[in-house]
Write a protein that holds these residues in place. Structure first.
Motif, mmCIF file in Angstrom:
data_model
loop_
_atom_site.group_PDB
_atom_site.id
_atom_site.type_symbol
_atom_site.label_atom_id
_atom_site.label_comp_id
_atom_site.label_asym_id
_atom_site.label_seq_id
_atom_site.Cartn_x
_atom_site.Cartn_y
_atom_site.Cartn_z
ATOM 1 N N PHE B 497 0.839 -1.192 0.000
ATOM 2 C CA PHE B 497 0.000 0.000 0.000
ATOM 3 C C PHE B 497 0.873 1.241 0.000
ATOM 4 O O PHE B 497 2.052 1.192 0.360
ATOM 5 N N ILE B 498 0.292 2.342 -0.418
ATOM 6 C CA ILE B 498 1.010 3.621 -0.412
ATOM 7 C C ILE B 498 0.581 4.439 0.801
ATOM 8 O O ILE B 498 1.397 4.951 1.549
ATOM 9 N N ILE B 499 -0.742 4.527 0.975
ATOM 10 C CA ILE B 499 -1.278 5.303 2.082
ATOM 11 C C ILE B 499 -1.726 4.337 3.181
ATOM 12 O O ILE B 499 -2.579 3.491 2.938
ATOM 13 N N ALA B 500 -1.153 4.468 4.361
ATOM 14 C CA ALA B 500 -1.595 3.626 5.476
ATOM 15 C C ALA B 500 -2.947 4.129 5.961
ATOM 16 O O ALA B 500 -3.177 5.327 6.040
ATOM 17 N N ARG B 501 -3.858 3.191 6.250
ATOM 18 C CA ARG B 501 -5.179 3.594 6.720
ATOM 19 C C ARG B 501 -5.303 3.491 8.226
ATOM 20 O O ARG B 501 -6.257 4.004 8.803
ATOM 21 N N ALA B 502 -4.397 2.788 8.858
ATOM 22 C CA ALA B 502 -4.447 2.683 10.320
ATOM 23 C C ALA B 502 -3.079 2.270 10.821
ATOM 24 O O ALA B 502 -2.322 1.609 10.107
ATOM 25 N N GLU B 503 -2.752 2.698 12.020
ATOM 26 C CA GLU B 503 -1.511 2.235 12.638
ATOM 27 C C GLU B 503 -1.706 2.174 14.147
ATOM 28 O O GLU B 503 -2.522 2.894 14.723
ATOM 29 N N LEU B 524 8.932 -5.328 24.030
ATOM 30 C CA LEU B 524 9.346 -4.608 22.823
ATOM 31 C C LEU B 524 8.120 -4.005 22.130
ATOM 32 O O LEU B 524 7.108 -4.683 21.974
ATOM 33 N N PRO B 525 8.211 -2.754 21.720
ATOM 34 C CA PRO B 525 7.104 -2.140 20.970
ATOM 35 C C PRO B 525 7.301 -2.300 19.459
ATOM 36 O O PRO B 525 8.390 -2.088 18.937
ATOM 37 N N PHE B 526 6.234 -2.708 18.794
ATOM 38 C CA PHE B 526 6.287 -2.848 17.328
ATOM 39 C C PHE B 526 5.181 -1.998 16.718
ATOM 40 O O PHE B 526 4.036 -2.083 17.140
ATOM 41 N N LEU B 527 5.532 -1.208 15.734
ATOM 42 C CA LEU B 527 4.528 -0.387 15.062
ATOM 43 C C LEU B 527 3.940 -1.161 13.895
ATOM 44 O O LEU B 527 4.660 -1.648 13.031
ATOM 45 N N ARG B 528 2.604 -1.280 13.917
ATOM 46 C CA ARG B 528 1.930 -1.969 12.805
ATOM 47 C C ARG B 528 1.183 -0.963 11.967
ATOM 48 O O ARG B 528 0.491 -0.093 12.490
ATOM 49 N N ARG B 529 1.330 -1.083 10.659
ATOM 50 C CA ARG B 529 0.586 -0.234 9.728
ATOM 51 C C ARG B 529 -0.159 -1.144 8.763
ATOM 52 O O ARG B 529 0.386 -2.146 8.325
ATOM 53 N N VAL B 530 -1.385 -0.776 8.440
ATOM 54 C CA VAL B 530 -2.198 -1.650 7.596
ATOM 55 C C VAL B 530 -2.811 -0.869 6.445
ATOM 56 O O VAL B 530 -2.854 0.356 6.444
ATOM 57 N N CYS B 531 -3.320 -1.643 5.456
ATOM 58 C CA CYS B 531 -3.747 -1.044 4.195
ATOM 59 C C CYS B 531 -5.194 -0.583 4.232
ATOM 60 O O CYS B 531 -5.608 0.187 3.384
ATOM 61 N N SER B 532 -5.991 -1.092 5.144
ATOM 62 C CA SER B 532 -7.399 -0.698 5.152
ATOM 63 C C SER B 532 -7.926 -0.781 6.580
ATOM 64 O O SER B 532 -7.315 -1.403 7.447
ATOM 65 N N TRP B 533 -9.084 -0.154 6.800
ATOM 66 C CA TRP B 533 -9.664 -0.180 8.137
ATOM 67 C C TRP B 533 -10.055 -1.593 8.527
ATOM 68 O O TRP B 533 -10.044 -1.943 9.697
#
Lengths: 100, 546
Positions: B497-503, B524-533
């Motif tokens: 994806f180009i634009i993350a929809r949620a993190e 440990l903290p991990f940042l998750r980014r996803v493509c759609s809601w």
């Protein structure tokens, strides 16, 4: 006229009109607000949205997308939709406007 | 005195004009000795036993009178005659070729004679010439890189070149004071191959058939790097990467591309969270990987200092394995524990909740392992446990990438990524909100990215009417992705994806099973980014990796 029918009409700036399902069209917050039966907009009375900055060719693709979205709402592997390359930028601007 | 007091001027430019050689001039003025030694122009046709030496006396700086007074010093000249007097500065070339200071056959003026010695000379010297040409190319490259790069990096570039030339797999750029590292510096590492077995004294045995693919060990520790060059993530042959003691703010998700990585050290940076992809690296599945993350100012889910709020006697007791096998539903057991605590002590703090979840994850993991061993499946275990603890509230974005206003009050405290019990509570309501289908914005942007050269479009963008600032930044992001590391990958469905929809931030326990209490070092903290809601689904309590 019934204040909320199942179908709504989207009209482009060059006069093409597209009749689409209300549930599908309302994925756009902009169209949804225009057609909100509780709102006092003229569009809500007529169930017709005139989109002044979208032309017929682009609006056709937008309508296609609206149904594509409806179809693939919960699908896991969604195939990407294809557009003619020359419409990309106009579609991008339209989607930015409609917030979809 | 009729003789010129200074040596004849040599041509400085590259044009192959014939230099005014002293020998020819001296032939007319000076004595017989010079006449004998030197051939005159009319002599060319006749065979001569003179060794075909090409001499240059101009460098001696004397006039013709020197010829009578002192024995002539001949300077052998390498290279074509128009380079005479030009290459003085190239000491590097000279030193490289010093051992074989032989006459160069390519003088361009005199032909070789019949002497056997001379003809073998020709062979050697042509080889030597080839070497020289190669050396010259290299010297030129290095000189040009000297001009464009700052000192520390020029040195680094030279070290990298040296390693590539020698086939050295250990590239040590540590402690070089590097502030910036460019793609061009690391790019030669793509050409690095492991040196093959060189000796040919005995027939090759089976051990000598080894792959030439290197396992590069790149040390960039103790520099001041604030960003990593993109080229680094294309060097998939890296097996050891040390980024210790730099000034990195975050680690790129592209780190997952280095799938041969055995050792990664990012300690002593300014990293506050890790990319989700690193969890996949930590989850080794049988591969032995050593990943050193701490010390770093990593964010914490909640205050983890002090002793555990759970009373030791009942709650943190080790479960016996038979007892575990009897538990039909582990989740119920943990829920019972929670109810018991609430009944006895009042409300459960976030810390207590995390410890209960850790316990649940451990029990589920052991049950899973028991089942697997009963079924006879082969398992490759890592020694450290990897158990999901909690998530922060999910931050949703609109189609164009602008953040959606949060309805909850979590944001007010300034703790943007604090753990919360219901991460999806802030989910936007309305039709189509939980859809996994890509937005039209994303689809059109992707199509734009693949069909057009956005780099050409960017300067003209301001002339287009109706492009909002969020749209412009989205297009800029798409353009940067094509020229950089490509689009991001959704952490739930794996789509690009180009634009993350949620993190959101997920906190995972990474430590030893012997550890009873939760400490900040083990989370440990991990940042998750996803493509759609629709993809914004945080892990469930009790999730674990083996």
């Amino acid at each position: 006229m019934a204040s909320s029918s199942d179908y709504v009409t989207l009209v482009s700036n060059d006069g093409f009109s597209f009749v689409v399902q209300r549930s599908a069209a309302c994925i756009s917050p902009v169209i949804k607000r225009m057609l909100d039966p509780k709102g006092a907009f003229m569009e809500a009375r007529d169930n017709t949205c005139t989109l002044q900055n979208i032309n017929g060719m682009v609006l056709e693709k937008v309508c296609e997308y609206v149904y594509y979205h409806e179809k693939h709402k919960d699908a896991r592997d969604v195939p990407d939709m294809d557009f003619p390359t020359e419409l990309c930028l106009e579609l991008l601007m339209a989607s930015d406007y409609l917030n979809i | 005195m009729s003789l010129p007091s200074s040596p004849p001027l040599l041509p400085e430019q590259d044009l192959p004009t014939l230099p005014t050689f002293a020998p020819i001039a001296s032939a007319s003025n000076a004595g017989l000795r010079a006449l004998n030694r030197k051939r005159q122009l009319s002599d060319y046709g006749s065979p001569s036993s003179d060794p075909p030496l090409f001499s240059d006396t101009t460098s001696d700086g004397g006039d013709a009178s020197h010829y009578e007074e002192q024995p002539r010093r001949k300077r052998l000249v390498r290279g074509p005659w128009w380079n005479v007097g030009k290459g003085r500065g190239q000491s590097l070339r000279r030193s490289m070729a010093k051992t074989e200071r032989l006459r160069n056959g390519d003088s361009g003026v005199w032909m070789g004679s019949d002497e056997s010695e001379a003809s073998s000379d020709c062979l050697i010297s042509s080889q030597q010439r080839m070497q020289e040409l190669a050396m010259q190319d290299m010297a030129d490259e290095e000189m040009s890189s000297d001009e464009t790069l700052p000192n520390a990096e020029a040195l680094a570039a030279r070290l990298v070149h040296g390693c590539v030339d020698k086939g050295k797999e250990v590239v040590d750029l540590s402690d070089r004071g590097l502030i910036h590292l460019s793609n061009a510096t690391l790019a030669p590492l793509h050409q690095l191959i492991r040196p093959s077995f060189v000796g040919v004294t005995h027939p090759p045995s089976e051990d000598e058939f080894s792959p030439l693919t290197p396992s590069i060990q790149l040390f960039l520790s103790r520099n001041q790097l604030t960003a990593l060059p993109l080229e680094l993530f294309n060097l998939t042959n890296i097996s050891v990467l040390s980024l210790r003691n730099n000034d990195l703010q975050h680690l790129s998700p592209a780190i997952a591309r280095l799938n041969k990585l055995k050792e990664l050290n990012i300690a002593g940076n300014n990293i506050s969270y890790l990319p989700w992809e690193l969890l996949e690296l930590l989850d080794r599945r049988g591969k032995h990987r050593q990943i050193t993350v701490r010390p770093n100012p990593l964010i914490e889910p909640c205050d983890l200092s002090g002793p555990s709020p759970l009373p030791k006697a009942n709650f943190t007791r080790v479960m016996q394995t038979e007892e575990l096998a009897r538990c039909t539903d582990t989740r119920d057991t943990v829920n019972n524990l929670r109810c018991k605590y609430v009944a006895e002590q009042g409300t459960l703090s976030m810390r207590g909740e995390l410890e209960l979840r850790l316990k649940l994850g451990r029990m589920l993991r052991i049950q899973y392992l028991q089942e697997a061993s009963k079924a006879g499946r082969e398992l490759k275990l890592c020694r450290e446990e990897l158990i999901y603890l909690a998530s922060s509230a999910v931050q949703y974005f609109r189609g164009d990438g602008t953040p959606l206003r949060r309805t909850g009050s979590q944001h007010a405290g300034g703790e943007e990524f604090a753990a919360c019990l219901d991460p999806t509570a802030t989910a936007p309501s309305g039709s189509g909100s939980a859809s996994t289908a890509p937005s039209l914005f994303e689809l059109a942007l992707h199509s734009l990215q693949t069909n057009f050269n956005l780099q050409d479009f960017l300067p003209k963008m301001s002339t287009f009417p109706g492009i909002s600032s969020s749209l412009a930044s989205a297009i800029r992001l798409a353009a940067a992705n094509t020229h950089g590391l490509g689009n991001e990958t959704c952490s739930t469905c794996g789509k690009h994806f180009i634009i993350a929809r949620a993190e959101w931030m997920e906190y995972w326990f990474h430590g030893w099973s012997s550890q009873r209490e939760l400490t900040s070092e083990a989370v440990l903290p991990f940042l998750r980014r996803v493509c759609s809601w629709g993809c914004a689904r945080p892990s469930e309590a009790g999730e674990f990796r083996c």
